[in-house]
Design an enzyme around this catalytic site. Structure first.
Site, short mmCIF file in Angstrom:
data_model
loop_
_atom_site.label_atom_id
_atom_site.label_comp_id
_atom_site.label_asym_id
_atom_site.label_seq_id
_atom_site.Cartn_x
_atom_site.Cartn_y
_atom_site.Cartn_z
N ASP A 13 -5.93 44.05 58.80
CA ASP A 13 -5.12 44.01 60.03
C ASP A 13 -5.81 43.42 61.27
O ASP A 13 -5.72 43.99 62.37
CB ASP A 13 -4.62 45.42 60.37
CG ASP A 13 -3.70 45.97 59.29
OD1 ASP A 13 -3.57 45.33 58.24
OD2 ASP A 13 -3.12 47.06 59.50
N ASP A 55 -0.17 44.20 59.19
CA ASP A 55 0.92 45.10 59.52
C ASP A 55 2.09 44.15 59.82
O ASP A 55 1.94 43.19 60.60
CB ASP A 55 0.49 45.87 60.79
CG ASP A 55 0.84 47.33 60.75
OD1 ASP A 55 1.02 47.88 59.66
OD2 ASP A 55 0.93 47.93 61.84
N HIS A 57 5.89 44.64 60.62
CA HIS A 57 7.02 45.55 60.83
C HIS A 57 8.32 44.85 61.20
O HIS A 57 8.30 43.82 61.89
CB HIS A 57 6.67 46.53 61.96
CG HIS A 57 5.51 47.43 61.66
ND1 HIS A 57 5.43 48.18 60.51
CD2 HIS A 57 4.37 47.69 62.36
CE1 HIS A 57 4.30 48.87 60.52
NE2 HIS A 57 3.63 48.58 61.63
N HIS A 70 4.55 47.10 67.76
CA HIS A 70 3.42 46.20 67.47
C HIS A 70 3.68 45.46 66.17
O HIS A 70 4.44 45.90 65.32
CB HIS A 70 2.12 47.01 67.35
CG HIS A 70 2.17 48.02 66.24
ND1 HIS A 70 2.75 49.25 66.38
CD2 HIS A 70 1.74 47.96 64.96
CE1 HIS A 70 2.67 49.92 65.24
NE2 HIS A 70 2.07 49.15 64.35
N LYS A 95 2.37 44.80 54.84
CA LYS A 95 2.82 46.19 54.68
C LYS A 95 3.60 46.62 55.91
O LYS A 95 3.54 45.97 56.95
CB LYS A 95 1.61 47.10 54.49
CG LYS A 95 0.70 47.11 55.72
CD LYS A 95 -0.57 47.89 55.50
CE LYS A 95 -1.53 47.67 56.64
NZ LYS A 95 -1.06 48.09 57.96
N CYS A 139 -5.64 52.39 59.30
CA CYS A 139 -5.45 51.52 58.16
C CYS A 139 -6.69 51.37 57.30
O CYS A 139 -6.61 51.37 56.07
CB CYS A 139 -4.99 50.17 58.66
SG CYS A 139 -3.88 49.46 57.50
C1 VGL Z 1 -2.25 50.80 62.23
C2 VGL Z 1 -1.40 52.20 63.82
C3 VGL Z 1 -0.13 51.76 63.55
C4 VGL Z 1 -3.45 50.23 61.53
C5 VGL Z 1 -0.98 50.35 61.93
O1 VGL Z 1 -3.31 49.15 60.94
O2 VGL Z 1 -4.53 50.84 61.60
N1 VGL Z 1 -2.44 51.72 63.16
N2 VGL Z 1 0.06 50.83 62.59
ZN ZN Z 2 1.87 49.69 62.33
#
Ligand code: VGL
Ligand code: ZN
Length: 199
Positions: A13, A55, A57, A70, A95, A139
Site C-alpha cells: 500500500d 487499497d 476502495h 482514501h 483489496k 495492512c
Molecule cells: C489501511 C487503514 C485503512 C492500510 C487501509 O493499508 O494499512 N489502513 N485502510
Molecule cells: Zn482502506
C-alpha cells in the site's frame, strides 16, 4: 547466504493516500520510499519477484465509517507514489473492493486475473516473504500474520515500514504480535550485507 531462491518482496500500500499530503497519511511514511526502492533493487538483482498491494476502495464502503475516505479506485489518491520504483513486472494485487469489508490483509487482495496473492505465491514456489510498506499497525501487520498462517517464512523489513499509531503503542504492539507469530525482523543492512557477501 543470499536472498533465497524461493523468496519474494511484498510492498504494501505505498499509495498517495497513505503518504504525507494524503487523506490517511502515515507520519514519515515517505521516509520508507527510498528504502523500499533499495529492497526492490536487491530483489530484482537476485531475480526475485516483487508483489505490490494496493487499497482499492469503491466510493462508498462501510470501511469509510472507520476511516476518512482514501484510496478510491482510479483516483490520484489511490495511485502508487510516483517515487516508488516498482519494476514493470511487479504483480499488483488489489483489496478492499467489497463495500462491506475492511480487507486490511494483502492476502485478501487479487491480481488482474482475480487470483489471490497466496495462490500467486504458491504458484511461484515462494516460501519466504519479505514484507515492507504501510501501515505497520494495519495492512502490514495483517498481511504478515496471514503470510505466517499460510505457512510462509516471513521477514518484516522494519526500516521499510511506518505505523499510523492511532494509539501510541500500536507500532510496538504490532511488532510484538508479529514476532510472537514467528515473523523475523531485518533491515537493509542485514539483507543487503547477506546479498553482498553471497557466493
Ligand atoms: C489501511 C487503514 C485503512 C492500510 C487501509 O493499508 O494499512 N489502513 N485502510
Ligand atoms: Zn482502506
Amino acid at each position: 547466504m543470499s536472498i533465497e531462491r524461493d523468496s519474494a518482496l511484498l510492498v504494501v500500500d505505498m499509495q498517495n493516500c497513505f503518504l504525507p499530503g494524503g487523506s490517511l497519511a502515515v507520519a514519515e511514511g515517505d521516509e520508507v520510499i527510498p528504502v523500499i526502492n533499495r529492497y526492490i533493487e536487491l530483489f530484482q538483482g537476485a531475480g526475485r519477484p516483487v508483489f505490490a498491494s494496493r487499497d482499492w476502495h469503491p466510493e462508498e464502503t462501510t470501511h469509510f465509517e472507520k476511516w476518512p475516505q482514501h484510496c478510491v479506485q482510479n483516483t490520484r489518491s489511490a495511485e502508487f507514489h510516483p517515487d516508488l520504483a516498482l519494476p514493470p513486472d511487479a504483480t499488483v494485487v488489489s483489496k478492499g473492493m467489497d463495500p462491506q469489508e475492511d480487507a486490511y490483509s494483502a492476502f485478501q487482495a487479487v491480481d488482474q486475473e482475480g487470483r489471490l496473492l497466496g495462490d500467486s505465491l504458491r504458484a511461484r514456489g515462494i516460501r519466504h516473504l519479505y514484507v515492507s510498506g504501510l501501515a505497520l499497525d494495519y495492512c502490514v501487520r495483517y498481511s504478515a500474520l496471514d503470510a505466517a498462517r499460510n505457512g510462509l517464512q516471513v521477514t518484516l523489513l522494519i526500516d521499510a515500514t511506518r505505523a499510523v499509531n492511532a494509539e501510541i503503542h500500536d507500532a510496538e504492539t504490532a511488532i510484538e504480535d508479529l514476532v510472537r507469530s514467528g515473523v523475523r525482523l531485518a533491515t537493509i543492512e542485514t539483507v543487503g550485507a547477506r546479498e553482498a557477501s553471497a557466493d
